[in-house]
Design a protein around this motif. Structure first.
Motif, mmCIF file in Angstrom:
data_model
loop_
_atom_site.group_PDB
_atom_site.id
_atom_site.type_symbol
_atom_site.label_atom_id
_atom_site.label_comp_id
_atom_site.label_asym_id
_atom_site.label_seq_id
_atom_site.Cartn_x
_atom_site.Cartn_y
_atom_site.Cartn_z
ATOM 1 N N SER A 9 7.481 -1.874 -7.311
ATOM 2 C CA SER A 9 7.796 -0.835 -6.330
ATOM 3 C C SER A 9 9.010 -0.008 -6.741
ATOM 4 O O SER A 9 9.599 0.692 -5.910
ATOM 5 C CB SER A 9 8.063 -1.473 -4.959
ATOM 6 O OG SER A 9 6.882 -2.004 -4.418
ATOM 7 N N ASP A 61 6.818 -1.492 1.675
ATOM 8 C CA ASP A 61 5.800 -2.544 1.638
ATOM 9 C C ASP A 61 5.225 -2.635 3.046
ATOM 10 O O ASP A 61 5.963 -2.901 3.999
ATOM 11 C CB ASP A 61 6.460 -3.860 1.230
ATOM 12 C CG ASP A 61 5.468 -4.849 0.648
ATOM 13 O OD1 ASP A 61 4.258 -4.552 0.674
ATOM 14 O OD2 ASP A 61 5.887 -5.914 0.176
ATOM 15 N N PRO A 92 1.695 1.804 -1.403
ATOM 16 C CA PRO A 92 1.341 0.530 -2.064
ATOM 17 C C PRO A 92 -0.165 0.267 -2.067
ATOM 18 O O PRO A 92 -0.868 0.584 -1.100
ATOM 19 C CB PRO A 92 2.063 -0.512 -1.207
ATOM 20 C CG PRO A 92 2.188 0.122 0.143
ATOM 21 C CD PRO A 92 2.364 1.590 -0.110
ATOM 22 N N HIS A 143 -0.010 -6.213 3.934
ATOM 23 C CA HIS A 143 -0.215 -5.366 2.764
ATOM 24 C C HIS A 143 -1.453 -4.498 2.940
ATOM 25 O O HIS A 143 -2.468 -4.963 3.458
ATOM 26 C CB HIS A 143 -0.393 -6.208 1.493
ATOM 27 C CG HIS A 143 0.853 -6.877 1.024
ATOM 28 N ND1 HIS A 143 0.850 -8.072 0.333
ATOM 29 C CD2 HIS A 143 2.164 -6.535 1.137
ATOM 30 C CE1 HIS A 143 2.090 -8.428 0.048
ATOM 31 N NE2 HIS A 143 2.902 -7.512 0.531
ATOM 32 N N HIS A 189 3.389 -0.849 -6.108
ATOM 33 C CA HIS A 189 3.212 -2.257 -5.705
ATOM 34 C C HIS A 189 1.955 -2.866 -6.341
ATOM 35 O O HIS A 189 1.111 -3.449 -5.661
ATOM 36 C CB HIS A 189 3.147 -2.358 -4.174
ATOM 37 C CG HIS A 189 3.499 -3.720 -3.638
ATOM 38 N ND1 HIS A 189 2.551 -4.662 -3.328
ATOM 39 C CD2 HIS A 189 4.689 -4.294 -3.352
ATOM 40 C CE1 HIS A 189 3.140 -5.759 -2.862
ATOM 41 N NE2 HIS A 189 4.448 -5.559 -2.875
#
Length: 352
Positions: free
Chosen positions: A104, A249, A273, A287, A309
């Motif tokens: 990231s 995130d 991400p 996620h 990510h």
């Protein structure tokens, strides 16, 4: 002979679990000494931070199920090992310049400023460098190649986003301004670092020629056993002559991302991400998967997006390269070209 081997393996596994618990306990005690206290809000209940959509990280029951049923994909060590090792010059153009370091970590160059997101140059995203998730590829930019860093944005306190070794090295070499979510400044103060500003969701601060706004995300926080959700997690909107959104995130939430897009029109670049998403039943609360990442792109109405990510630490069960393949499938399904949502190569400039 087989029985002896099985017993030895069993002893090894139990020792490993016991050692992990001890490490978690020690770090948990240290991490829990100074925690945030402030006014109650829709994402802080007076004791801990919460997701506004009710999402929670998995409990022990789900964790044990995940460990028992895992089917991790294949990763190759040190693939695509290009690392930029020449000094990066300042950006004197009117364009945004991005360089993907990996995971990231991005170097963002905007309006003559150099900004890092969630920097990690350590070999492992772990409290110790002899144990924990290890890099499968080196950083795409060597630390020595960085220009003078003006600003560092931290999305939350997990080890793959807040790396102690890197923070100390940045402070030693660059003394940048750090901007962090509520509660995370205690981590910096314990390291003797005072050039840190805490920010809440929807709170805006000015830094030189740009504005930085904290944005909601769907995640959780912890660095040990006893500090779960004691500090905030967030994304960031960076606004200067152009506008950049860094999602941090996060899991997916239609309401959050449409609201960010509606309140902040004409985003030039969004950093979204795409990795650590399998199995979906376990990871989806914290996620985004590649399909959801594409939906975030659409919700934000952003001009361009860049994936993040992925590709460095094997934190979930998708194999190496799987996130990129699944992203391309989702883009094709939504009739979005790959130059609108880029899977970045490491150490390479992208201009917007």
């Amino acid at each position: 002979m087989k029985i002896k081997k099985l017993r030895s393996m069993g002893v090894y596994i139990l020792s490993f679990i016991f050692l992990s618990l001890i490490i978690s306990f020690i770090i948990g005690c240290k991490s829990s000494k100074n925690v945030y206290s402030g006014e109650v809000s829709n994402h802080y209940n007076g004791k801990k931070f919460v997701n506004t959509n009710g999402n929670k990280e998995n409990g022990l029951k789900e964790v044990f199920k995940f460990l028992r049923t895992r089917k991790p994909g294949v990763w190759t060590k040190d693939y695509e090992t290009y690392s930029r090792d020449t000094l990066i010059e300042n950006n004197d153009t009117d364009n945004i310049k991005l360089i993907f370091v990996n995971h990231s970590t991005f170097l963002i160059q905007l309006d003559s400023l150099n900004i890092l997101t969630d920097p990690i140059w350590s070999d492992r995203c772990s409290p110790v460098q002899w144990f924990g998730p290890k890099r499968n590829r080196p950083p795409g930019v060597t630390f020595q190649s960085l220009p003078n860093i003006d600003l560092v944005l931290i999305s939350h306190n997990h080890y793959d986003h807040l790396d102690k070794n890197t923070i100390l090295e940045l402070q030693k070499e660059h003394e940048p301004q750090f901007i962090v979510p509520l509660g995370v400044s205690h981590f910096f103060k314990r390291l003797g670092i005072d050039n840190v500003i805490e920010i809440d969701w929807n709170e805006e601060v000015e830094f030189k020629s740009i504005k930085i706004k904290g944005t909601p995300a769907v995640h959780f926080s912890s660095r040990g056993a006893f500090d779960k959700d004691k500090t905030l997690w967030c994304g960031y909107l960076i606004e200067g002559s152009k506008k950049i959104y860094f999602a941090g995130d996060t899991g997916y939430d239609e309401h959050i991302f449409k609201k960010i897009g509606n309140k902040n029109p004409n985003i030039d670049v969004s950093i979204i991400p795409i990795g650590a998403y399998k199995p979906n039943w376990f990871m989806s609360s914290i996620h985004t998967n590649p399909s959801e990442a594409v939906q975030i792109h659409l919700d934000l109405k952003t001009k361009n997006s860049v994936a993040t990510h992925f590709g460095t630490f094997a934190l979930a069960d998708e194999g190496q390269g799987e996130a990129g393949k699944d992203l391309k499938i989702a883009l094709l399904k939504n009739k979005i070209t790959t130059d609108r949502f880029i899977i970045p190569d490491e150490g390479v400039f992208y201009e917007f």
